[in-house]
Write a protein that holds these residues in place. Structure first.
Motif, PDB file in Angstrom:
ATOM      1  N   LEU A 208       1.194  -0.942   0.101  1.00 16.06           N
ATOM      2  CA  LEU A 208       0.087   0.258  -0.222  1.00 16.06           C
ATOM      3  C   LEU A 208       1.028   1.039   0.296  1.00 16.06           C
ATOM      4  O   LEU A 208       0.388   1.824  -0.859  1.00 16.06           O
ATOM      5  CB  LEU A 208      -0.942   0.119   0.665  1.00 16.06           C
ATOM      6  CG  LEU A 208      -2.109  -1.046   0.762  1.00 16.06           C
ATOM      7  CD1 LEU A 208      -2.383  -1.450   2.406  1.00 16.06           C
ATOM      8  CD2 LEU A 208      -3.027   0.011  -0.208  1.00 16.06           C
ATOM      9  N   LEU A 209       1.847   1.409   0.531  1.00 15.27           N
ATOM     10  CA  LEU A 209       3.138   2.494   0.747  1.00 15.27           C
ATOM     11  C   LEU A 209       3.540   2.995  -0.788  1.00 15.27           C
ATOM     12  O   LEU A 209       3.443   3.373  -1.255  1.00 15.27           O
ATOM     13  CB  LEU A 209       3.836   2.213   1.923  1.00 15.27           C
ATOM     14  CG  LEU A 209       3.878   2.535   3.404  1.00 15.27           C
ATOM     15  CD1 LEU A 209       5.132   1.601   4.218  1.00 15.27           C
ATOM     16  CD2 LEU A 209       2.963   3.557   3.627  1.00 15.27           C
ATOM     17  N   ARG A 210       3.722   1.823  -0.913  1.00 12.97           N
ATOM     18  CA  ARG A 210       4.416   1.964  -2.576  1.00 12.97           C
ATOM     19  C   ARG A 210       4.121   3.091  -3.574  1.00 12.97           C
ATOM     20  O   ARG A 210       3.643   2.947  -4.205  1.00 12.97           O
ATOM     21  CB  ARG A 210       4.670   0.587  -3.437  1.00 12.97           C
ATOM     22  CG  ARG A 210       6.337   0.635  -3.353  1.00 12.97           C
ATOM     23  CD  ARG A 210       6.556  -1.052  -4.658  1.00 12.97           C
ATOM     24  NE  ARG A 210       5.896  -2.255  -3.591  1.00 12.97           N
ATOM     25  CZ  ARG A 210       6.434  -2.712  -2.992  1.00 12.97           C
ATOM     26  NH1 ARG A 210       7.696  -2.464  -2.338  1.00 12.97           N
ATOM     27  NH2 ARG A 210       5.332  -3.861  -2.626  1.00 12.97           N
ATOM     28  N   GLU A 211       2.467   2.392  -3.413  1.00 10.79           N
ATOM     29  CA  GLU A 211       1.319   2.527  -4.215  1.00 10.79           C
ATOM     30  C   GLU A 211       0.943   4.036  -3.790  1.00 10.79           C
ATOM     31  O   GLU A 211       0.489   4.803  -4.636  1.00 10.79           O
ATOM     32  CB  GLU A 211      -0.206   1.613  -4.608  1.00 10.79           C
ATOM     33  CG  GLU A 211      -0.093   0.845  -5.038  1.00 10.79           C
ATOM     34  CD  GLU A 211      -1.274  -0.099  -5.624  1.00 10.79           C
ATOM     35  OE1 GLU A 211      -2.367   0.768  -5.768  1.00 10.79           O
ATOM     36  OE2 GLU A 211      -1.329  -0.926  -5.177  1.00 10.79           O
ATOM     37  N   PHE A 212       0.817   4.021  -2.609  1.00 12.94           N
ATOM     38  CA  PHE A 212      -0.140   5.543  -2.117  1.00 12.94           C
ATOM     39  C   PHE A 212       0.776   6.520  -1.720  1.00 12.94           C
ATOM     40  O   PHE A 212       0.409   7.262  -3.001  1.00 12.94           O
ATOM     41  CB  PHE A 212      -1.130   5.762  -0.639  1.00 12.94           C
ATOM     42  CG  PHE A 212      -2.079   5.272  -1.293  1.00 12.94           C
ATOM     43  CD1 PHE A 212      -3.143   6.226  -1.024  1.00 12.94           C
ATOM     44  CD2 PHE A 212      -2.354   3.337  -1.193  1.00 12.94           C
ATOM     45  CE1 PHE A 212      -4.040   5.751  -1.359  1.00 12.94           C
ATOM     46  CE2 PHE A 212      -3.829   3.800  -1.132  1.00 12.94           C
ATOM     47  CZ  PHE A 212      -4.848   4.286  -1.200  1.00 12.94           C
ATOM     48  N   VAL A 213       2.300   6.520  -1.948  1.00 14.22           N
ATOM     49  CA  VAL A 213       3.237   7.732  -1.310  1.00 14.22           C
ATOM     50  C   VAL A 213       4.237   7.640  -1.705  1.00 14.22           C
ATOM     51  O   VAL A 213       4.853   8.972  -2.063  1.00 14.22           O
ATOM     52  CB  VAL A 213       3.623   7.144   0.189  1.00 14.22           C
ATOM     53  CG1 VAL A 213       4.078   8.778   1.039  1.00 14.22           C
ATOM     54  CG2 VAL A 213       2.503   6.940   1.316  1.00 14.22           C
TER      55      VAL A 213
END
Ligand SMILES: Nc1ncnc2c1ncn2[C@@H]1O[C@H](COP(=O)(O)OP(=O)(O)O)[C@@H](O)[C@H]1O
Ligand SMILES: [Mg+2]
Length: 374
Positions: A208-213
């Motif tokens: 999720l971090l890779r996609e969002f941030v």
């Protein structure tokens, strides 16, 4: 877990609302001050017994009225239906009901309707006090570990007794030792439950971090509230004089925190406000995801004023994740078109649209369908 029916009476400017939400996506639009946030507030009240906007209940009661009521039918994940309700009156009286039975506390309600809120306050998760992050950790622990809440409540009681003992002129050492012993057992229990949940949580966050941030080096570390290399009983014994001087117990699970860093630096200081919002979205989605994985149940998402908080690209990303999780969501915004546009690419979903105007709510599904087919 979905909310099948929502009935609101005399909450803020909502005089009487009775809607059948979609089990998937509910979009709520209307002018500023029309009552959109109040609808989410009603769902949150039903879920937690309290508002996300006010600690007091009187401001929630519609002017010139004596009480507000929120009632809902919850479709549980094992396919039964549970009616739940909350009423609060001007004189402070509160009543929580689930399945026709009066329940003693809001915590008993919370088990029925796990709710995640994403609003402008949520975006202060990184900058806010440790309490906010502790509540974030404890949301998951509460919902996946039945042992957590009784232990947490017992700790509050223990700390209260220990702190009042510390403030006495003459301290009975035997009494103190017995509180310390109980506190140590409970504190270690709470830590064990929290750290197991956080480990599970972290392992699901990286995608999720890779996609969002899209920022490298983000790290979450759970801090237990005292030095990790020391036994809590030693911490209490050695900190006694300092605690006595302060008049309270300084170290313990009540000081736990989540340290969020980027390459070792405090994320709140380093990331832009926009990046912080995206990080918080990733954290919130990860929590709902882990909750589902562990329990097989689903939490409801309340997203307030989405277009004001995220740009188009990230709105679509959030929507994508909410959709992937197959949970029930309630999203508000001023303009119908902007809200709808985030769902355009997902024609397999038919969101329900609700228009709010001066506290009155009407369902407008036909407009939605024509919008989607454009
Ligand atoms: N206790 C109350 N009684 C009546 N109206 C209230 C009360 N509290 C707030 N309001 C009004 O309710 C309206 C709804 O607010 P809100 O739900 O925040 O609207 P929105 O999210 O659509 O901008 C506001 O116009 C506010 O002035
Ligand atoms: Mg609002």
């Amino acid at each position: 877990m979905t909310l099948k029916r929502l009935f609101i009476q005399n909450l803020r400017n909502l005089e009487g609302v009775d809607i059948i939400p979609s089990a998937q996506v509910n979009l709520i639009f209307g002018e500023n001050g029309s009552g959109k946030t109040s609808i989410l507030e009603a769902i949150n009240l039903l879920a937690l017994g309290r508002s996300f906007r006010s600690h007091k209940h009187k401001p929630l009661i519609r002017h010139q009225q004596q009480a507000f009521t929120v009632f809902g039918r919850v479709h549980t994940d094992d396919h039964s239906e549970v009616p739940i309700g909350i009423t609060r009156s001007m004189d402070g009286e509160a009543s929580f009901k689930a399945n026709g039975v009066i329940v003693s506390s809001a915590a008993d309600l919370a088990a029925y309707l796990p709710v995640q809120v994403i609003n402008s306050d949520t975006f202060l998760l990184l900058e806010g006090s440790p309490k906010v992050r502790r509540q974030f950790i404890d949301w998951l622990v509460f919902h996946v570990e039945p042992q957590f809440y009784p232990a947490w409540k017992a700790i509050q009681r223990c700390l209260k007794h220990r702190n009042s003992l510390l403030r006495r002129d003459r301290i009975d050492r035997f009494e103190l030792a017995s509180w310390d012993q109980e506190l140590t057992i409970l504190t270690e229990k709470i830590h064990e439950l929290r750290s197991a949940c956080m480990a599970e949580f972290e392992s699901n966050l990286s995608d999720l971090l890779r996609e969002f941030v899209k920022v490298d080096g983000i790290k979450l570390s759970y801090y237990r509230g005292w030095d990790k290399d020391r036994d809590y009983s030693d911490i209490l014994a050695e900190g006694f004089e300092r605690d006595q001087r302060l008049g309270y117990t300084q170290m313990g699970s009540h000081r736990a925190d989540l340290k969020i860093t980027v390459n070792g630096q405090d994320a709140a200081e380093l990331l832009s406000r926009g990046q912080q919002k995206l990080l918080v979205c990733a954290l919130k989605i990860a929590q709902g995801y882990v909750f589902s994985r562990i329990t097989g149940r689903k939490s409801i998402y309340l997203v307030d004023d989405l277009p004001a908080e995220l740009d188009d690209k990230h709105r679509k990303l959030l929507v994508h994740w909410l959709h992937t999780m197959q949970t029930q969501v309630f999203i508000t915004g001023v303009e119908q078109e902007t809200l709808l546009s985030s769902w355009r690419d997902r024609t397999e979903i038919v969101p329900k649209m609700f228009h709010v105007e001066q506290g009155r709510v009407t369902e407008v599904s036909e407009i939605l369908t024509s919008g989607l087919n454009e």
